[in-house]
Design a protein around this motif. Structure first.
Motif, PDB file in Angstrom:
ATOM      1  N   GLN A 318       0.876  -1.256   0.001  1.00  0.00           N
ATOM      2  CA  GLN A 318       0.442   0.061  -0.315  1.00  0.00           C
ATOM      3  C   GLN A 318       0.682   1.274   0.252  1.00  0.00           C
ATOM      4  OE1 GLN A 318      -3.265   0.221   2.510  1.00  0.00           O
ATOM      5  NE2 GLN A 318      -4.195   1.858   2.201  1.00  0.00           N
ATOM      6  N   ALA A 319       0.774   2.172  -1.026  1.00  0.00           N
ATOM      7  CA  ALA A 319       1.700   3.487  -1.136  1.00  0.00           C
ATOM      8  C   ALA A 319       0.959   4.242   0.283  1.00  0.00           C
ATOM      9  CB  ALA A 319       1.308   3.494  -2.934  1.00  0.00           C
ATOM     10  N   GLU A 320       1.681   5.271  -0.208  1.00  0.00           N
ATOM     11  CA  GLU A 320       0.794   6.576   1.256  1.00  0.00           C
ATOM     12  C   GLU A 320      -0.216   6.988   0.277  1.00  0.00           C
ATOM     13  OE1 GLU A 320       4.627   9.114   1.520  1.00  0.00           O
ATOM     14  OE2 GLU A 320       5.669   8.066   1.871  1.00  0.00           O
ATOM     15  N   ASN A 321      -0.381   6.818  -0.546  1.00  0.00           N
ATOM     16  CA  ASN A 321      -1.325   7.459  -1.037  1.00  0.00           C
ATOM     17  C   ASN A 321      -2.733   6.907  -0.923  1.00  0.00           C
ATOM     18  OD1 ASN A 321      -1.124   5.854  -3.297  1.00  0.00           O
ATOM     19  ND2 ASN A 321      -0.582   7.039  -4.504  1.00  0.00           N
TER      20      ASN A 321
END
Length: 344
Positions: A318-321
């Motif tokens: 899961q990316a920061e966004n």
């Protein structure tokens, strides 16, 4: 004289055979279980389908070293069994002392899972998060998801009961509504952590836990003396499973952690090889997990060298966004790790 020597040799041969048989019997568990053991297992499996009245939050307070899905009060933590599966497990246990899964096909027809959200179960953000995980699995495999129509008799109903994260295992042509429950929480946490959502979908798609596979004893050691009373069944292995030509993986999102169902705070499971990662990790969906799903549904290219390389070198994170993305991540299989001296 020759006849006498032959007689002596035959007696010695019989003695050796008898000794070997007795030694083998002493070294392993009895092949046939007692009626009491069989009945105890059957009752335990039946109880795993009942509501124990506890919320996931209450179970997490009692067993904080376990993940949410392992604390969900079902078989092996988060698996809902059908009548047929219970009978298969009991039959295998009574004849061999181990578990067996005899259902021939756990795949959804046409590689397509039909689903619906239970009425009023989730808000829009929660639904979007669950759908994001489903979409990512679809992007990386040939598995597809579609919403239920009035003509669909077999489907997955996604619910948000507060008692945990759990699901039926595989497709059942006579079941009708298959359950996938994810206790409501803020997206990204609890049962709505993206790895946990994927974990439950893997059950629906036909997968059991990694450490229950037929060759697990080459890679993990079960510390039976540390397992909580009544939970030994959670650590049995299935002798009739297949790994689909993929090596055993410590980093699978389907693997138990080291202290699951511990009665004394000591490990219930450890590796037989030098592994510095986390068993029971909830940080990513591994490339090997994706490849297992591709091969289970016989997706195009799933048996290629390229697919094996991608499985080893990528994972879904899961990316920061908040979006789910592929990331380069070296994931050597357990076969490549050195044996610990105690197990050589």
């Amino acid at each position: 004289m020759f006849g006498g020597s032959l007689h002596v040799l035959l007696k010695m041969f019989r003695a050796v055979i008898l000794f070997c048989l007795l030694a083998a019997a002493a070294a392993g568990p009895p092949v046939v279980k007692t009626r009491r053991e069989i009945e105890d297992l059957k009752q335990t499996l039946e109880r795993s389908r009942e509501d124990d009245g506890l919320t996931l939050e209450e179970r997490m307070a009692m067993r904080p070293l376990q993940s949410e899905w392992a604390n969900s009060g079902k078989f092996e933590g988060d698996m809902i069994l059908t009548d047929e599966q219970i009978q298969d497990l009991v039959d295998g246990f009574s004849s061999s002392g181990r578990m067996a899964t005899t259902r021939a096909n756990s795949r959804w027809p046409q590689s397509t899972v039909v689903y619906e959200f239970g009425s009023g179960e989730f808000n829009l953000d929660q639904q979007r998060y669950i759908l994001m995980v489903m979409e990512r699995l679809s992007i990386r495999t040939c598995v597809r998801f579609r919403t239920r129509t009035s003509s669909d008799r077999n489907f997955v109903r996604i619910t948000g009961r507060s008692d945990g994260c759990y699901a039926h295992v595989g497709f059942h042509s006579t079941l009708g509504a298959h359950t996938l429950n994810l206790a409501r929480s803020t997206p990204g946490f609890g049962c709505l952590d993206f790895v946990t959502v994927a974990h439950e979908w893997y059950h629906i798609l036909g997968f059991h836990h990694m450490q229950s596979t037929h060759n697990r004893d080459e890679y993990v050691r079960i510390h039976w003396e540390n397992i909580q009373d009544g939970f030994a069944h959670a650590f049995y292995r299935y002798d009739d499973t297949t790994n689909l030509g993929i090596p055993y993986e410590y980093g699978s999102c389907m693997h138990y952690g080291t202290h699951y169902f511990s009665r004394n705070g000591r490990p219930t499971l450890s590796t037989t090889r030098q592994y510095n990662g986390v068993l029971g990790q909830t940080d990513h969906i591994s490339g090997w997990d994706i490849l297992r799903l591709q091969r289970h549904y016989n997706c195009p290219g799933a048996w290629s060298d390229e697919a094996m390389t991608k499985a080893r070198t990528t994972a879904i994170v899961q990316a920061e966004n908040g979006h789910l993305v592929e990331k380069e991540l070296d994931q050597p299989p357990a076969d490549e790790f050195e044996h610990l001296e105690d197990f050589e």
